[in-house]
Design a protein around this motif. Structure first.
Motif, PDB file in Angstrom:
ATOM      1  N   GLN B  56       1.032  -1.120   0.064  1.00 55.04           N
ATOM      2  CA  GLN B  56      -0.161  -0.126  -0.218  1.00 55.04           C
ATOM      3  C   GLN B  56       0.947   1.331  -0.048  1.00 55.04           C
ATOM      4  N   THR B  60       1.258   4.890  -2.652  1.00 57.36           N
ATOM      5  CA  THR B  60       1.221   6.113  -2.110  1.00 57.36           C
ATOM      6  C   THR B  60       2.172   7.078  -2.173  1.00 57.36           C
ATOM      7  N   GLU B 283      -4.941   4.605   6.418  1.00 56.38           N
ATOM      8  CA  GLU B 283      -4.943   3.544   5.491  1.00 56.38           C
ATOM      9  C   GLU B 283      -4.161   2.612   6.319  1.00 56.38           C
ATOM     10  N   ILE B 287      -4.890  -1.504   7.600  1.00 56.74           N
ATOM     11  CA  ILE B 287      -4.159  -2.711   7.236  1.00 56.74           C
ATOM     12  C   ILE B 287      -3.692  -3.536   8.657  1.00 56.74           C
TER      13      ILE B 287
END
Lengths: 295, 344, 273
Positions: B56, B60, B283, B287
């Protein structure tokens, strides 16, 4: 070992009477050895493949799609490509001076060449840590010059060099001693230089032993675990060789993939041994061919 | 004669190829200016978690800065990781499960002394605690810490000398015993000794312990972080493992820090800091919660509330008077753990 | 022997330089680190309960593995030299599997075999025999990794052994067992001893194969090489150096013994080479 007494066959004495040629002894020994071999040598090999294919060919193949595993394969091949030629050269040099010459300390040198064989790989790893680690003998100097050895590919190569140093020499030394130096001496009187003799006389004579030593060295480099696990930083996709990758996958709850990768190294081992069998057969044929005209 | 010539040719070729290949395998080593890779040295059972976080983070970061970045992972017992860093492992960030191991790095000058105040929640983006995993149907009826010292219960947890995970287990049991015996140290010692003697396998890392319990069917109870316990239960649905959350356990913080000495050398401070901040972002927190960690972000915590059983968590600071104290009396060489660990 | 063949300085130079760099430097560093520990501290480390237990366990299991390989290896060498049967070549090739197979793979395979749900573990547990995570498992792993030593040292000697003495003895009516004990075994004994001591030395240091199958419990199933590894992980460098140096000393002694045996063997046979 149960050894049955030889049945007395006084009436028809066989042509050759040797110990253990009685049918019962013979059968018992062959049967016993084959059984134990099946249990202790064959079963583990079979278990690796059985576990790897437990969930089918798809799962097996998927194990090799992971980039980190592919990287580990590349790194392992790369390490072998560096280590094997170096140790082949070392093996030839060591065998040359040990087999062709007599000098004080020769036995000590033989012992030194064989030393890594008797030393635990763990000790090798620890010893390298004490040399190249930041706290080690050369650590501060290396750090000052920004040379990175520990927890990087160079350390893996160095540890592998240590562990497999004796393999080629071990195969060559006894053979070269047995062959003597007559051919080389003859070549010298014909005016050949050292390199020429090595290339045209000595190496062809020992080529099978050399090949086998290199193959065994290769298998061991690819499979070295203990020493490498100390000097590698276990960085995925950076310093993980195949054996470390196997342990990592196993601990990632991915036993199938671990065994799948293990089959790869098992195949390397089996190919090495098959190659050896072929080499030996060729060698035997050559010896026979050479011997025949003499008779 | 031909084979020998071929052999020499091959070796020469290999020798020539070697440097070219070597450079291919050491891409980040020489890059001084703009490292496109950073290394996260982390604890053993966080393998899947950080794989997901990295997946992720990388896009980003690219979206934000336009730069490619790859986060490499190394997982092992955190004491081992700290030691490796001191020996030259170039980790840009550490994401550990134990404060003492970062303190060790701080003492050696690898991490600034004030590392805990540089990020929120004492530099811990999430937390967990030791919980139990038992076999289908909980056949030994394990409910709480005192069930673990019964003669008929066999345990699996890693080696407390190398694994932070196991040290939490040891401390949690010790804290429970102190509470149960009203602070009687001799009784708590006996409790911890019995607990350690009930262990069937000591692996060096948390994941090794999980493997022994799951794949090799060792022991009746696996004790590890709740995050790992739930993760294992979900990963092996067919085995019908059960999660047992004891009534009380010990708060396990997962401290993170930028390794100052390394980032200053490699010039990676910015991306390393961004990476750690990302772990605190919604975010990143999501996770972490997805991988069964309890998180601090109130919104995310609320969202995943149903996943976690209630538990009363005690803190090292309250029970043991802080980590420095724990290190001195329990974990230092020749300390209480050594004594309880090997004495029969 | 001869000074006609060239290349002595070069080959000796390369050999010495390489050995110094790859073998002696690290071992020197290890000893330097160990010397730093000091004699008193060294003794204290070696007297520790856990260290003592690890050494006792390792020596015992290595001895068991060596005895097993002494018997099995001798039988294997005998069968390979004396008999003809289908599959002999395959058997001969199989002997080298433990040399070529990575130890970690061997450990993984053995533990898969001997755990409760494994091919061997299940049937054995019916008889109450547990192998995985017990000292027996350690002995199995050691035995596996050192199979080739006895076979490969005894095999050539057995092949070269002239059979006239035993044939004469047999025609005089001596039993097989007697001939084996009086004629054959003494002849192969030096080679056998060499193989067995190599097997023992290798077993002492084995790591990769063992850690997968041993439970790694301090005092119970923790071998010396693992203890040294754990001491490194714990940052207890003095303890690691002390243990490693001791293992190294044992390896040296074993190597010395093997060399003495080989010298003795050469002298007995009477020829230099």
């Amino acid at each position: 070992m149960a050894r049955e007494p030889h049945p007395p066959e006084k009436a028809h004495p066989p042509r050759r009477i040797r110990v253990g040629d009685g049918p019962l002894t013979r059968r018992l020994l062959i049967g016993g050895v084959l059984l134990v071999t099946a249990l202790i040598l064959v079963a583990p090999l079979a278990a690796i493949f059985a576990e790897a294919f437990r969930k089918g060919v798809g799962a097996y193949a998927a194990a090799f799609a992971a980039p980190d595993t592919q990287y580990a394969i590349g790194l392992t091949l790369f390490t072998a490509m560096i280590v094997v030629p170096i140790n082949v050269c070392f093996g030839i040099a060591a065998a040359w001076c040990i087999a062709k010459f007599r000098f004080p300390g020769r036995n000590l040198l033989v012992a030194l060449v064989e030393l890594p064989f008797s030393i635990s790989p763990i000790i090798a790893g620890i010893a390298y840590l004490f040399v190249y680690g930041a706290q080690g003998l050369l650590g501060p100097w290396l750090e000052a010059h920004d040379i990175k050895i520990m927890f990087a590919v160079p350390a893996i190569i160095l540890a592998s060099l240590f562990v497999t140093a004796p393999f080629v020499a071990r195969e060559l030394i006894p053979l070269m001693i047995a062959q003597g130096s007559e051919e080389e001496e003859a070549a010298v009187t014909l005016g050949a230089g050292g390199w020429r003799i090595l290339r045209l006389v000595t190496l062809p004579n020992v080529r099978f032993a050399l090949l086998y030593g290199a193959a065994l060295c290769n298998a061991r480099v690819m499979g070295e675990f203990g020493a490498v696990s100390i000097v590698s930083g276990n960085i995925r996709g950076q310093t993980n060789t195949l054996p470390l990758q196997i342990e990592l996958l196993y601990q990632d709850n991915n036993a199938i993939a671990a065994f799948a990768v293990a089959t790869l190294l098992t195949l390397v081992a089996l190919v090495t041994l098959v190659a050896k069998a072929i080499i030996e057969r060729l060698d035997a044929a050559r010896v026979k061919a050479q011997a025949r005209p003499g008779h | 004669m031909r084979p020998s010539r071929r052999l020499i040719l091959t070796s020469t070729l290999a020798a020539l190829l070697a440097p070219a290949l070597a450079s291919g395998f050491a891409p980040a080593a020489q890059a001084q200016e703009q490292p496109n890779q950073i290394l996260n040295a982390s604890y053993d059972v966080a393998r899947e978690l950080f794989e997901a976080e990295n997946k992720q983070f990388e896009p980003t970061y690219k979206a934000k800065t336009g730069k490619e970045i790859k986060v490499n992972q190394s997982h092992a017992g955190t004491s081992k990781q700290a030691r490796s860093i001191v020996e030259g492992l170039e980790a840009d960030v550490v994401t550990f499960n134990q404060i003492t191991d970062i303190t060790f790095l701080a003492d050696k000058g690898y991490v600034a002394k004030d590392w805990q105040s540089r990020l929120p929640n004492n530099a811990s983006p999430w937390y967990s605690f030791p919980a139990f995993l038992v076999r289908a149907g909980n056949p030994k009826n394990v409910k709480n810490w005192d069930d673990l010292v019964r003669d008929d219960v066999k345990l699996v947890f890693p080696n407390p000398k190398t694994s932070g995970n196991a040290r939490y287990t040891y401390l949690a049991a010790y804290a429970f015993a102190l509470e149960k015996f009203n602070g009687d140290v001799a009784k708590a010692d006996a409790f911890a000794r019995k607990l350690l003697s009930n262990v069937v396998v000591f692996d060096t890392g948390g994941r090794g312990a999980t493997t022994s319990f799951v794949e090799r069917e060792q022991g009746d109870v696996l004790i590890t972080f709740e995050a790992e316990v739930i993760g294992v239960k979900d990963a092996y649905k067919d085995k019908n493992f059960q999660v047992v959350v004891p009534e009380v356990s010990l708060l396990a913080e997962f401290p993170v820090a930028v390794v100052d000495k390394v980032v200053d050398k490699r010039g990676s401070r910015q991306v390393a800091t961004d990476y750690l901040n990302f772990l605190y972002s919604p975010e990143g927190q999501k996770i972490a919660a997805e991988y069964n960690n309890r998180v601090f972000d109130p919104k995310v915590a609320e969202e995943y509330k149903a996943k976690f059983a209630p538990v009363r968590l005690v803190k090292v600071e309250d029970v043991f008077g802080g980590w420095a104290n724990v290190q001195k009396t329990h974990f230092a060489s020749g300390g209480k753990l050594d004594e309880l660990f090997v004495a029969p | 022997m001869n000074r006609v063949v060239p290349g002595f300085p070069l080959s000796l130079g390369i050999t010495l330089f390489y050995l110094s760099l790859i073998v002696l430097l690290p071992l020197g560093a290890l000893l330097w680190q160990a010397a730093d520990v000091g004699w008193d501290r060294y003794l204290a480390i070696m007297a520790g309960t856990r260290t003592q237990a690890a050494f006792r366990l390792t020596l015992t299991t290595a001895a068991v593995a060596t005895v097993f390989n002494g018997i099995y290896g001798l039988a294997l060498a005998w069968v390979l030299v004396r008999y003809e049967f289908p599959g002999k070549r395959l058997l001969d090739a199989l002997v080298d599997v433990p040399f070529a197979l990575p130890t970690a793979v061997a450990g993984l395979a053995l533990s898969a075999l001997f755990v409760k749900n494994g091919w061997f573990g299940g049937p054995l547990s019916v008889f109450g025999i547990e192998v995985a995570y017990t000292p027996l498992g350690i002995a199995v792993a050691m035995a596996f990794t050192s199979i080739p030593f006895v076979v490969r040292t005894v095999q050539p000697v057995l092949e070269d052994l002239a059979t006239d003495v035993e044939e004469a003895a047999a025609t005089l009516g001596a039993s097989d067992a007697r001939i084996f004990a009086r004629v054959i075994f003494p002849a192969i004994f030096p080679a056998f001893l060499t193989g067995a001591s190599l097997c023992f030395a290798r077993s002492l240091g084995e790591f990769g194969a063992i850690i997968f199958i041993a439970g790694n419990l301090p005092l119970k199933t923790e071998v010396v090489s693992l203890l040294a590894f754990i001491r490194i992980e714990e940052y207890e460098y003095p303890a690691a150096a002390a243990i490693a140096a001791t293992l190294l000393a044992i390896a040296f002694v074993m190597l010395f013994v093997v060399n003495m045996i080989q010298l003795w063997q050469q002298r007995r046979i009477g020829t230099g080479d």
